[in-house]
Write a protein that holds these residues in place. Structure first.
Motif, PDB file in Angstrom:
ATOM      1  N   ARG A 294      93.681  91.928 -30.041  1.00  0.00           N
ATOM      2  CA  ARG A 294      92.300  91.464 -29.883  1.00  0.00           C
ATOM      3  C   ARG A 294      91.796  91.741 -28.478  1.00  0.00           C
ATOM      4  NH1 ARG A 294      91.614  86.367 -33.906  1.00  0.00           N
ATOM      5  NH2 ARG A 294      89.505  86.518 -33.078  1.00  0.00           N
ATOM      6  N   VAL A 295      92.673  91.725 -27.524  1.00  0.00           N
ATOM      7  CA  VAL A 295      92.286  92.113 -26.170  1.00  0.00           C
ATOM      8  C   VAL A 295      92.081  93.635 -26.133  1.00  0.00           C
ATOM      9  CG1 VAL A 295      92.897  91.981 -23.732  1.00  0.00           C
ATOM     10  CG2 VAL A 295      93.685  90.211 -25.303  1.00  0.00           C
ATOM     11  N   ALA A 296      92.954  94.326 -26.842  1.00  0.00           N
ATOM     12  CA  ALA A 296      92.860  95.795 -26.899  1.00  0.00           C
ATOM     13  C   ALA A 296      91.520  96.228 -27.486  1.00  0.00           C
ATOM     14  CB  ALA A 296      94.007  96.358 -27.728  1.00  0.00           C
ATOM     15  N   GLU A 297      91.051  95.473 -28.452  1.00  0.00           N
ATOM     16  CA  GLU A 297      89.762  95.742 -29.106  1.00  0.00           C
ATOM     17  C   GLU A 297      88.653  95.842 -28.045  1.00  0.00           C
ATOM     18  OE1 GLU A 297      88.339  96.543 -32.664  1.00  0.00           O
ATOM     19  OE2 GLU A 297      90.099  95.234 -32.805  1.00  0.00           O
ATOM     20  N   ARG A 298      88.693  94.897 -27.144  1.00  0.00           N
ATOM     21  CA  ARG A 298      87.701  94.844 -26.072  1.00  0.00           C
ATOM     22  C   ARG A 298      87.840  96.058 -25.152  1.00  0.00           C
ATOM     23  NH1 ARG A 298      86.029  90.591 -22.636  1.00  0.00           N
ATOM     24  NH2 ARG A 298      84.419  91.450 -21.253  1.00  0.00           N
ATOM     25  N   VAL A 338     100.318 101.418 -25.291  1.00  0.00           N
ATOM     26  CA  VAL A 338     100.943 100.288 -25.992  1.00  0.00           C
ATOM     27  C   VAL A 338     100.963  99.052 -25.096  1.00  0.00           C
ATOM     28  CG1 VAL A 338     102.950  99.535 -27.333  1.00  0.00           C
ATOM     29  CG2 VAL A 338     102.435 101.985 -27.148  1.00  0.00           C
ATOM     30  N   PRO A 339      99.917  98.212 -25.202  1.00  0.00           N
ATOM     31  CA  PRO A 339      99.942  96.960 -24.441  1.00  0.00           C
ATOM     32  C   PRO A 339     100.726  95.901 -25.208  1.00  0.00           C
ATOM     33  CG  PRO A 339      97.852  97.175 -25.608  1.00  0.00           C
ATOM     34  CD  PRO A 339      98.686  98.373 -25.998  1.00  0.00           C
ATOM     35  N   GLU A 340     101.529  95.138 -24.525  1.00  0.00           N
ATOM     36  CA  GLU A 340     102.246  94.040 -25.195  1.00  0.00           C
ATOM     37  C   GLU A 340     102.618  92.971 -24.178  1.00  0.00           C
ATOM     38  OE1 GLU A 340     105.726  95.573 -27.235  1.00  0.00           O
ATOM     39  OE2 GLU A 340     106.131  97.054 -25.683  1.00  0.00           O
ATOM     40  N   LEU A 341     102.762  91.742 -24.692  1.00  0.00           N
ATOM     41  CA  LEU A 341     103.060  90.605 -23.815  1.00  0.00           C
ATOM     42  C   LEU A 341     104.574  90.494 -23.597  1.00  0.00           C
ATOM     43  CD1 LEU A 341     100.636  87.774 -25.046  1.00  0.00           C
ATOM     44  CD2 LEU A 341     100.421  89.256 -23.030  1.00  0.00           C
ATOM     45  N   ASN A 342     105.097  91.570 -23.050  1.00  0.00           N
ATOM     46  CA  ASN A 342     106.507  91.606 -22.665  1.00  0.00           C
ATOM     47  C   ASN A 342     106.646  92.780 -21.707  1.00  0.00           C
ATOM     48  OD1 ASN A 342     106.978  94.088 -24.198  1.00  0.00           O
ATOM     49  ND2 ASN A 342     106.823  92.777 -26.014  1.00  0.00           N
ATOM     50  N   LEU A 343     107.829  92.982 -21.186  1.00  0.00           N
ATOM     51  CA  LEU A 343     107.984  94.057 -20.194  1.00  0.00           C
ATOM     52  C   LEU A 343     108.440  95.358 -20.835  1.00  0.00           C
ATOM     53  CD1 LEU A 343     109.313  92.085 -17.079  1.00  0.00           C
ATOM     54  CD2 LEU A 343     106.975  92.484 -17.857  1.00  0.00           C
ATOM     55  N   VAL A 363     101.640  99.073 -21.397  1.00  0.00           N
ATOM     56  CA  VAL A 363     100.926  98.191 -20.465  1.00  0.00           C
ATOM     57  C   VAL A 363     101.615  96.839 -20.589  1.00  0.00           C
ATOM     58  CG1 VAL A 363      98.706  97.265 -19.729  1.00  0.00           C
ATOM     59  CG2 VAL A 363      98.788  99.439 -20.998  1.00  0.00           C
ATOM     60  N   THR A 364     102.389  96.509 -19.601  1.00  0.00           N
ATOM     61  CA  THR A 364     103.240  95.321 -19.726  1.00  0.00           C
ATOM     62  C   THR A 364     102.543  94.058 -19.213  1.00  0.00           C
ATOM     63  OG1 THR A 364     104.208  95.775 -17.572  1.00  0.00           O
ATOM     64  CG2 THR A 364     105.359  96.678 -19.481  1.00  0.00           C
ATOM     65  N   VAL A 370      97.067  86.403 -21.590  1.00  0.00           N
ATOM     66  CA  VAL A 370      96.911  87.697 -22.253  1.00  0.00           C
ATOM     67  C   VAL A 370      96.516  88.731 -21.197  1.00  0.00           C
ATOM     68  CG1 VAL A 370      96.358  86.719 -24.506  1.00  0.00           C
ATOM     69  CG2 VAL A 370      94.503  87.180 -22.878  1.00  0.00           C
ATOM     70  N   HIS A 371      96.519  89.991 -21.586  1.00  0.00           N
ATOM     71  CA  HIS A 371      96.147  91.059 -20.650  1.00  0.00           C
ATOM     72  C   HIS A 371      94.696  90.903 -20.216  1.00  0.00           C
ATOM     73  CE1 HIS A 371      99.585  93.004 -22.649  1.00  0.00           C
ATOM     74  NE2 HIS A 371      99.631  93.851 -21.639  1.00  0.00           N
ATOM     75  N   ARG A 372      94.390  91.437 -19.050  1.00  0.00           N
ATOM     76  CA  ARG A 372      92.986  91.674 -18.717  1.00  0.00           C
ATOM     77  C   ARG A 372      92.605  92.970 -19.415  1.00  0.00           C
ATOM     78  NH1 ARG A 372      91.086  92.310 -13.299  1.00  0.00           N
ATOM     79  NH2 ARG A 372      92.475  94.103 -13.369  1.00  0.00           N
ATOM     80  N   PRO A 373      91.468  92.978 -20.128  1.00  0.00           N
ATOM     81  CA  PRO A 373      91.086  94.217 -20.822  1.00  0.00           C
ATOM     82  C   PRO A 373      91.041  95.403 -19.854  1.00  0.00           C
ATOM     83  CG  PRO A 373      89.579  92.422 -21.378  1.00  0.00           C
ATOM     84  CD  PRO A 373      90.516  91.887 -20.346  1.00  0.00           C
ATOM     85  N   GLU A 374      90.696  95.135 -18.592  1.00  0.00           N
ATOM     86  CA  GLU A 374      90.590  96.211 -17.592  1.00  0.00           C
ATOM     87  C   GLU A 374      91.928  96.930 -17.408  1.00  0.00           C
ATOM     88  OE1 GLU A 374      89.632  93.071 -17.120  1.00  0.00           O
ATOM     89  OE2 GLU A 374      87.445  93.325 -17.164  1.00  0.00           O
TER      90      GLU A 374
END
Ligand SMILES: Cc1ncc(C[n+]2csc(CCOP(=O)(O)OP(=O)(O)O)c2C)c(N)n1
Ligand code: SF4
Ligand SMILES: [Mg+2]
Lengths: 385, 302
Positions: A294-298, A338-343, A363-364, A370-374
């Motif tokens: 959902r962050v990736a969507e942005r 590939v963004p994910e909430l892990n390293l 994108v770790t 959650v990630h910053r969309p930036e």
């Protein structure tokens, strides 16, 4: 077969993901849950504890997660559909019994609402750090099915899918939620019971004496029987033959463990659920799952506003890894982000499949938010060059 | 009586009262799996004989009895009984049995396993199942050792015994299982040795018919890894020891049941209570009251 209307809360609701997951389990026919409290998953069993007596079901709070994760399997062999719910530390304790379910081909559902780890980590904050644990956490070779929702609606829908596939493949199925999805409240539509498809247990109609609990059918999956049905069968976590009797030889091991893996691997395409959009002429595709999608969507929207050609591939099925879909996309694009909430976990699966076809960039994020969309945007911009 | 005769007598006592001359326990065993893995002189097989006899005498429908074992030499029992049987993971037979019983309360659920499995790695489950008074019957073969893994010391090994992991002798205090179980809330508690086969078979039958959490501890020889290493002789010597030192005291105070290496073993039925409600009965009643209508218990839906 349609769901039992008794337990289906048909209507339009405003629910969090945890509650929606519980309603999905009830709709799928679960009448037994064993749990041990742990944030951020507890609301699922709290809800079940209040709903179960209304529908004749049982919730039992066990003394620990080892107990919960095997009590649910005892219940399955007694004729119930059942599940357990946990988060990081509890999921670690359950690993021996994920393996037991795989080895004994016990259809059951494990829900893991992921939080930051390792160890106690971030008890109340999100992460996606258990993706590999779900696949590899128990010792030995086996396969699981794992699904990853990104909304309360999907928590409802995919929980039902988990129960159905557990029956179809006689295998443990994991629902990999995360704290955000579990605690996020959104609209959830629960359809009428007759529109909910529930897979019945594939019970044998063979006579006692003819039935072998581990003799596979054409799809490599054996039929089931329940204790008390007169079959007097034997189930063991030791390597066994088709009768279920111990067979501790390398030949028996090869035959059994290959089949356990093959029954899932050979069904990988049927088990693949993804959401794909805008990948046809994309230079970059963002591969994501769960809350991160959902962050990736942005980030994708921001990139498109800048004129970049970006597509999305959301993995709903995590395991078996949707290789064919990822590979097909990799053939067409320059870069997979590939963004994910892990390293770095699923990124290596993507890289394995996309290697030589497209570049893979992770994108770790160590978890806790959650990630910053930036940050995802920056990877997209770089990947497009 | 010669030693041999005495041993035979112990075994025969079970058979005597049986209707046919064929081995009466045969229908309850998976004959295609015989020979079994147990060593000569091991007590586990004797307990299974008693169990088969108890099942027969209980008149329960064998199709409605399930046996759940953990891991260990004693945990292999599930593989040999001709009943629905589950060989689970080390220490977790009781929680598996808990789920099984809750899904289908019609089943008589028996947990059959070893002392290490039930009292050490599975000790927490033992306590909590007794606390709930869920109707499962736990048969604990206590050979005072971790046998399957090669004879390491257990929480039940008496002081001053040599084991694979206590080459200088054991010095930790031991667990008195009946006492622990009584404190936790078990409603049927007994202890016998493998010499006391008639009594054991009778007590097993009573436990099968008791409603509530039942616990039978069976002191059993592991000549291969315990008796021999401790200069206590073979299986036969151990039978003599059990005969001489087994002191029947029904209703004995469970606090007095500590085991030592060479002292008396207090045996008998210590606890049989009918006043604590069984877990499922209690749940049904409780929810019926809370819901203001019958609690339509239906966990088995497949
Ligand atoms: C999780 C786990 N830890 C350790 C083991 C190894 N193990 C197998 S049997 C056993 C001890 C069994 O002792 P007990 O329950 O007393 O049975 P016995 O062999 O004495 O009858 C152990 C430690 C295991 N199988 N699983
Ligand atoms: S090792 Fe001991 S407990 Fe195991 S079968 Fe042999 S005698 Fe029996
Ligand atoms: Mg032992």
């Amino acid at each position: 077969m349609p769901a039992d209307p008794k337990a289906v809360l048909t209507g339009v609701h405003f629910l969090n993901g945890d509650v929606a997951c519980c309603e999905g389990a009830l709709a799928a026919g679960a009448r037994f849950a064993a749990g041990y409290p742990i944030t951020p998953s507890t609301e699922i069993v709290e809800r079940f504890a209040s709903r179960a007596p209304e529908v004749g079901g049982v919730f039992i709070q066990m003394e620990d997660e080892l107990a919960a994760s095997i009590a649910l399997q005892g219940a399955v062999w007694g004729g119930a559909k059942s599940f357990t719910v946990t988060s990081g530390p509890g999921f670690s304790l359950m690993m021996e019994h994920v393996g037991y379910a795989a080895m004994t081909e016990t259809p059951c559902v494990f829900v893991d609402v992921q939080r930051g780890g390792p160890s106690t980590g971030l008890p109340t904050l999100p992460a996606q750090g258990d993706m590999m644990q779900a696949r590899w956490g128990s010792h030995g070779d086996y396969e699981v099915i794992a699904l990853c929702p990104n909304s309360p609606q999907e928590c409802f829908d995919l929980t039902i899918k988990c129960f159905n596939w557990a029956e179809d493949y006689r295998n443990p199925v994991v629902l990999l939620m995360d704290e955000c999805v579990g605690h996020m409240t959104e609209k959830v539509v629960i359809p009428p019971a007759e529109q909910i498809d529930v897979t019945p247990r594939h019970l044998t109609d063979k006579r006692p004496g003819d039935y072998l609990p581990f003799k596979p059918c054409d799809n490599l999956v054996p039929e089931m029987a329940h204790a008390g049905d007169g079959y007097r069968f034997h189930i063991t976590g030791v390597t066994h033959d088709e009768r279920g009797y111990l067979a501790v030889t390398s030949q028996a091991q090869d035959k059994l463990v290959r089949r356990l893996c093959d029954k899932i691997r050979s069904a990988a395409d049927q088990l693949t659920l993804v959401e794909e959009e805008g990948t046809e002429d994309a230079d970059v595709v963002v591969v994501s799952y769960g809350i991160t999608s959902r962050v990736a969507e942005r980030a994708i929207r921001m990139a498109r506003e800048r004129g970049l050609k970006v597509g999305k591939l959301r993995l709903i099925t995590i395991w078996p890894f949707p290789e064919n879909r990822v590979r097909a996309v990799a053939r067409r694009v320059k870069t997979l982000v590939v963004p994910e909430l892990n390293l770095g976990q699923m990124v290596y699966e993507v890289e394995r499949v996309a290697g030589g076809l497209a570049r893979t960039v992770g994108v770790t994020h160590a978890g806790g938010g959650v990630h910053r969309p930036e940050d995802i945007l920056a990877a997209i911009v770089e990947g497009a060059q | 009586m010669s030693d041999n005769l005495m041993l035979e007598n112990a075994a025969l006592q079970v058979e005597e009262a049986l209707p046919e001359s064929m081995n009466p326990v045969e229908p309850f065993l998976r004959s295609e799996r015989i020979p079994h893995i147990w060593c000569p002189g091991c007590g586990i097989g004797t307990t299974v004989n008693c169990f088969a006899r108890a099942v027969m005498d209980s008149k329960l429908d064998p199709n409605k009895i399930a046996v759940v074992s953990g891991i260990g030499c004693s945990g292999r029992v599930a593989g040999y009984v001709n009943l629905d049987s589950f060989h689970t993971t080390h220490g977790r037979a009781i929680p598996f049995a808990t789920g099984l019983k809750l899904a289908n309360p019609e089943l008589t659920v028996v947990v059959y396993s070893g002392d290490g499995d039930l009292a050490s790695i599975g000790g927490n489950h033992l306590i909590h199942a007794a606390r709930r008074n869920l109707d499962i019957k736990v048969i604990c073969v206590n050979n005072l050792i971790y046998a399957m893994t090669g004879g390491q010391s257990a929480a039940t090994t008496p002081e001053s015994c040599t084991t694979a992991t206590s080459p200088y002798g054991t010095f930790e205090p031991t667990l008195n299982l009946p006492h622990l179980l009584e404190a936790a809330g078990a409603t049927f508690i007994a202890r016998w040795t493998t010499y006391h086969v008639m009594q054991l078979a009778k007590t097993m039958k009573e436990a099968l018919l008791h409603k509530g959490f039942s616990f039978i501890e069976i002191i059993s020889p592991c000549p291969t890894l315990f008796q021999r290493r401790n200069q206590m002789g073979d299986g036969l010597e151990t039978m003599k020891f059990y005969k001489e030192h087994g002191k029947t005291k029904h209703g004995a105070d469970t606090a007095s049941l500590d085991m030592t290496k060479s002292g008396d073993i207090i045996i008998g039925k210590f606890v049989e209570k009918k006043d604590r409600p069984e877990y499922i009965d209690h749940m049904r009643e409780y929810y019926t009251q809370k819901l203001g209508r019958p609690f339509e218990y239906q966990v088995k839906t497949c």
